[in-house]
Write a protein that holds these residues in place. Structure first.
Motif, PDB file in Angstrom:
ATOM      1  N   ALA A  44       0.826  -1.197   0.000  1.00  0.00           N
ATOM      2  CA  ALA A  44       0.000   0.000   0.000  1.00  0.00           C
ATOM      3  C   ALA A  44       0.865   1.253   0.000  1.00  0.00           C
ATOM      4  O   ALA A  44       0.529   2.251  -0.642  1.00  0.00           O
ATOM      5  CB  ALA A  44      -0.934  -0.007   1.198  1.00  0.00           C
ATOM      6  N   ARG A  45       1.993   1.218   0.712  1.00  0.00           N
ATOM      7  CA  ARG A  45       2.900   2.368   0.757  1.00  0.00           C
ATOM      8  C   ARG A  45       3.468   2.657  -0.640  1.00  0.00           C
ATOM      9  O   ARG A  45       3.573   3.811  -1.055  1.00  0.00           O
ATOM     10  CB  ARG A  45       4.019   2.113   1.760  1.00  0.00           C
ATOM     11  CG  ARG A  45       4.979   3.299   1.940  1.00  0.00           C
ATOM     12  CD  ARG A  45       6.049   2.967   2.965  1.00  0.00           C
ATOM     13  NE  ARG A  45       5.447   2.748   4.271  1.00  0.00           N
ATOM     14  CZ  ARG A  45       5.158   3.723   5.130  1.00  0.00           C
ATOM     15  NH1 ARG A  45       5.430   4.993   4.793  1.00  0.00           N
ATOM     16  NH2 ARG A  45       4.623   3.462   6.295  1.00  0.00           N
ATOM     17  N   LYS A  46       3.833   1.604  -1.369  1.00  0.00           N
ATOM     18  CA  LYS A  46       4.354   1.796  -2.722  1.00  0.00           C
ATOM     19  C   LYS A  46       3.308   2.442  -3.631  1.00  0.00           C
ATOM     20  O   LYS A  46       3.630   3.311  -4.449  1.00  0.00           O
ATOM     21  CB  LYS A  46       4.799   0.460  -3.301  1.00  0.00           C
ATOM     22  CG  LYS A  46       6.054  -0.106  -2.652  1.00  0.00           C
ATOM     23  CD  LYS A  46       6.442  -1.436  -3.293  1.00  0.00           C
ATOM     24  CE  LYS A  46       7.704  -2.010  -2.642  1.00  0.00           C
ATOM     25  NZ  LYS A  46       8.081  -3.320  -3.240  1.00  0.00           N
ATOM     26  N   GLU A  47       2.071   2.013  -3.477  1.00  0.00           N
ATOM     27  CA  GLU A  47       1.003   2.604  -4.276  1.00  0.00           C
ATOM     28  C   GLU A  47       0.787   4.062  -3.879  1.00  0.00           C
ATOM     29  O   GLU A  47       0.565   4.930  -4.738  1.00  0.00           O
ATOM     30  CB  GLU A  47      -0.295   1.815  -4.113  1.00  0.00           C
ATOM     31  CG  GLU A  47      -1.498   2.389  -4.830  1.00  0.00           C
ATOM     32  CD  GLU A  47      -1.328   2.463  -6.348  1.00  0.00           C
ATOM     33  OE1 GLU A  47      -2.144   3.164  -6.991  1.00  0.00           O
ATOM     34  OE2 GLU A  47      -0.401   1.830  -6.884  1.00  0.00           O
ATOM     35  N   ALA A  48       0.879   4.369  -2.584  1.00  0.00           N
ATOM     36  CA  ALA A  48       0.735   5.750  -2.116  1.00  0.00           C
ATOM     37  C   ALA A  48       1.868   6.620  -2.663  1.00  0.00           C
ATOM     38  O   ALA A  48       1.644   7.788  -3.034  1.00  0.00           O
ATOM     39  CB  ALA A  48       0.709   5.785  -0.594  1.00  0.00           C
ATOM     40  N   GLU A  49       3.073   6.074  -2.716  1.00  0.00           N
ATOM     41  CA  GLU A  49       4.207   6.821  -3.288  1.00  0.00           C
ATOM     42  C   GLU A  49       3.965   7.117  -4.766  1.00  0.00           C
ATOM     43  O   GLU A  49       4.290   8.206  -5.255  1.00  0.00           O
ATOM     44  CB  GLU A  49       5.497   6.026  -3.083  1.00  0.00           C
ATOM     45  CG  GLU A  49       5.943   5.942  -1.629  1.00  0.00           C
ATOM     46  CD  GLU A  49       7.109   4.989  -1.443  1.00  0.00           C
ATOM     47  OE1 GLU A  49       7.395   4.208  -2.391  1.00  0.00           O
ATOM     48  OE2 GLU A  49       7.721   4.986  -0.357  1.00  0.00           O
TER      49      GLU A  49
END
Length: 344
Positions: free
Chosen positions: A90-95
């Motif tokens: 999810a963090r990668k998608e947020a980035e």
């Protein structure tokens, strides 16, 4: 380009709880449900601005990315944390979403645009040729010609009925007209093209379709106006041959000859269109080719034919079988031809 601030809009409805945490699988698992009276709790990541998790009353951890554009806060859902979505994914998608916003993008607006395009495509797929025909028929003001036009299009292009109307290409239209000319003749091909062109033109005017594939198509052959009329001997042969038909169809043929009105107008004759003494036929504009009402003066022979027709109780139609409108004109013609040939 002015920088975009990743802040919550003051006008947005704030959840009951708003704290900063380090969003990991461990912290997500440890988060408790919102306090009593609160719908949810919102936690922002301490490292990546805009990365957040919303904890619902049901205990779901919904990961999202929050950003501000044009003074309004937008939140793009990433997914619900669990086996299919980890905190790191999810963090990668947020980035990725944060980088998209920095370049001037609007993830929420773009997603809604994609959804709108898909819905538009689904609506386009649902608007088949069969639906187009039905819509066109319903919009026709001259109901007299509607039946013939609809039947002609349905018979001429049966393979298209289930296809999206917008998918028919100009090349397919040309090939279809050429096929009809070969199989059914030039007149049938020209009629089919004329009705199909009119139908598509109606849809284009209503912005239901982007283009008319039948526009400016070169039609096969040439349609010459009819110059010949039946002579007295031929009319007499048809009149006598009508005796071979049942009473309703026999009356139909003789009314055609005696009234000189169009086939569809005679077949759709209603009792209410006739005066009480049967001397006048008041034909409404809704059943005429030019849309204008006109009065037909009926000679005695027509009144005799009308008096001979058995009236079906409860039916508004003069010429009817089992309560249905008279049809089967091809079959009537074949029976007349057979009776005329037998007499000869």
């Amino acid at each position: 380009m002015p920088s975009k601030q990743f802040v919550r809009s003051p006008s947005a409805k704030a959840p009951a709880v708003s704290n900063k945490i380090s969003i990991t699988d461990r912290t997500l698992a440890a988060l408790s449900s919102p306090p009593p009276g609160s719908k949810d709790a919102l936690y922002f990541d301490s490292a990546l601005r805009g990365f957040a998790v919303r904890v619902t009353r049901a205990g779901n951890r919904v990961l999202l990315f929050s950003y501000n554009i044009a003074g309004r806060t937008r939140r793009e859902p990433i997914g619900t944390w669990g086996q299919a979505l980890t905190a790191s994914a999810a963090r990668k998608e947020a980035e990725r979403l944060a980088a998209r916003v920095r370049l001037g993008g609007d993830p929420v607006g773009e997603r809604k645009a994609r959804l709108g395009q898909r819905e538009s495509q689904r609506a386009e797929d649902r608007f088949t040729v069969a639906v187009l025909i039905d819509s066109w028929e319903s919009a026709m003001t001259h109901r007299r010609s509607a039946g013939e036009a609809v039947r002609r299009v349905q018979r001429s292009f049966p393979a298209w009925l289930g296809r999206p109307a917008s998918s028919i290409t100009r090349r397919e239209a040309i090939q279809a007209i050429d096929r009809i000319a070969t199989e059914s003749g030039i007149i049938a091909a020209r009629r089919a093209a004329a009705y199909a062109r009119a139908m598509y033109a109606w849809a284009v005017r209503r912005d239901a379709l982007p283009a008319n594939p039948f526009t400016s198509i070169a039609l096969p052959g040439q349609e010459n106006p009819r110059e010949r009329v039946l002579d007295a001997h031929e009319l007499g042969a048809i009149w006598r041959a009508a005796s071979a038909l049942d009473p309703v169809r026999s009356a139909f043929v003789r009314l055609l000859l005696a009234s000189l009105q169009r086939r569809s107008e005679v077949a759709g004759l209603r009792w209410e269109e006739l005066t009480a003494d049967r001397t006048l036929w008041q034909l409404p504009g809704s059943r005429t080719k030019n849309g204008k009402a006109h009065i037909v003066h009926l000679p005695p022979v027509v009144r005799e034919i009308l008096d001979s027709i058995p009236r079906l109780s409860g039916s508004l139609l003069v010429l009817t079988t089992y309560g249905r409108a008279l049809g089967g004109f091809d079959a009537i013609k074949k029976k007349l031809d057979a009776a005329i040939l037998a007499e000869r």
